[in-house]
Write a protein that holds these residues in place. Sequence first.
Motif, short mmCIF file in Angstrom:
data_model
loop_
_atom_site.label_atom_id
_atom_site.label_comp_id
_atom_site.label_asym_id
_atom_site.label_seq_id
_atom_site.Cartn_x
_atom_site.Cartn_y
_atom_site.Cartn_z
N VAL A 56 0.48 -1.50 0.12
CA VAL A 56 0.40 -0.18 0.17
C VAL A 56 1.04 1.64 -0.16
CG1 VAL A 56 -1.29 -1.25 1.05
CG2 VAL A 56 -0.18 0.82 2.51
N LEU A 61 -1.72 0.59 -7.38
CA LEU A 61 -2.08 -1.33 -6.89
C LEU A 61 -2.58 -1.76 -7.90
CD1 LEU A 61 -2.87 -2.16 -3.32
CD2 LEU A 61 -3.53 -3.69 -5.14
N SER A 63 -5.17 -4.87 -9.36
CA SER A 63 -5.72 -5.87 -8.71
C SER A 63 -6.01 -6.65 -9.81
CB SER A 63 -6.98 -5.09 -7.83
OG SER A 63 -8.13 -6.75 -8.10
N ALA A 74 -9.74 -6.79 -2.42
CA ALA A 74 -10.35 -4.93 -1.24
C ALA A 74 -11.16 -4.84 -0.22
CB ALA A 74 -10.89 -4.38 -2.38
N LEU A 81 -4.75 0.29 3.68
CA LEU A 81 -4.78 1.03 2.78
C LEU A 81 -5.15 2.19 3.46
CD1 LEU A 81 -6.19 -0.05 -0.68
CD2 LEU A 81 -4.10 0.91 -0.50
N LYS A 87 -1.19 7.27 -0.50
CA LYS A 87 -2.09 6.17 -1.23
C LYS A 87 -1.50 6.09 -2.44
CE LYS A 87 -4.68 7.15 3.13
NZ LYS A 87 -5.16 6.55 4.05
N TYR A 90 -5.85 2.35 -6.67
CA TYR A 90 -6.08 1.90 -6.73
C TYR A 90 -6.49 1.20 -8.07
CZ TYR A 90 -7.95 -2.83 -4.83
OH TYR A 90 -8.48 -4.26 -5.26
N ASP A 92 -8.70 -1.55 -9.94
CA ASP A 92 -9.38 -2.31 -9.82
C ASP A 92 -9.01 -3.78 -11.49
OD1 ASP A 92 -12.51 -4.90 -9.97
OD2 ASP A 92 -11.38 -4.83 -8.60
N VAL A 108 -13.02 1.37 -1.30
CA VAL A 108 -11.48 1.66 -1.58
C VAL A 108 -11.77 3.52 -0.74
CG1 VAL A 108 -9.87 2.91 -2.74
CG2 VAL A 108 -10.87 0.06 -3.17
N ALA A 113 -8.62 5.99 -0.66
CA ALA A 113 -7.10 6.10 -2.05
C ALA A 113 -8.21 6.35 -3.12
CB ALA A 113 -6.64 4.47 -1.89
N PHE A 115 -9.40 5.89 -6.85
CA PHE A 115 -9.51 3.87 -7.36
C PHE A 115 -10.15 4.15 -8.30
CE2 PHE A 115 -12.69 1.31 -8.79
CZ PHE A 115 -12.38 0.37 -8.14
#
Length: 280
Positions: A56, A61, A63, A74, A81, A87, A90, A92, A108, A113, A115
């Motif tokens: 983190v 990041l 996923s 998550a 996170l 941060k 993120y 996904d 999230v 963070a 997203f």
Amino acid sequence: MPTIAVIAPGAMGSAIGARLVGHGARVLTVLEGRGAASRARAAAAGMVDSGLDDLVATDILLSIVPPADAEALARRLAPALAAAPRKPVYVDANAVSPGTIARLAAIVAETGAPFLDGAILGLPPKPGSKGPRVYVSGDDTAPVMVLRDLGLDLRVCPGGVGAASSLKMSYAGLNKGLTALAAIMILAAEHAGAGAALQDELAENEPVLLARLAKALPDMAPKAYRWAPEMGEIADFLGPDAAGRQVFSGYAEHYGRLAAETGEPEIAALIRFAAAAAER
């Protein structure tokens, strides 16, 4: 160069990790609870095994897990996170519906963070290839544009969170849905003793489709366990379309059956059909 977390080192995650490492990025992953194959893929890709606190603290990041595992990941990462002073973005990049993406974004968001919705279209990257296409959508995609400099074919999908996952559901529905339909009808023909006749007819009148199936069926066989929940996500994506939901719920059941031990004879029949098609 940025530091990037890629979770997890499956076939796609490790190949993307290798592409990023090959372009100078430091790529972290988590191997706790992973098997020998995952550890070997991560090592070959140059990925570094790390704890959650290190993951983190990265810049981005990614996923990349089976659809059924996206929400659990998550939630697992959320406490770390939330505690992280800096941060990561993120992203996904899983094959999930916009509804699932909305839940992930909410999880999230509570951590503070940023997203982004992501979608991977195509096969894992190989040396010398450009793909796959990696789409992102959301409020601010600028922080992940660095991935273009690190060898990924990164593209912005117009729209907010949910746009990229909608593209993924639509594309996968056509691509993997066609493979499911073909497998269903080929198996029906084989069971009725008409498999060879069906192949002859396809060779004469649908040679492009037959050539596609010669590659698609063997590619599907080891992935059916992952495609089953993805078909469920597509059914969810179809929302009020009851007939569409029924079709893709059926595809989910079909892939689930092929992935089970009891589906081995059917997989073998499909592989034989594909091998014969490839020889034509």
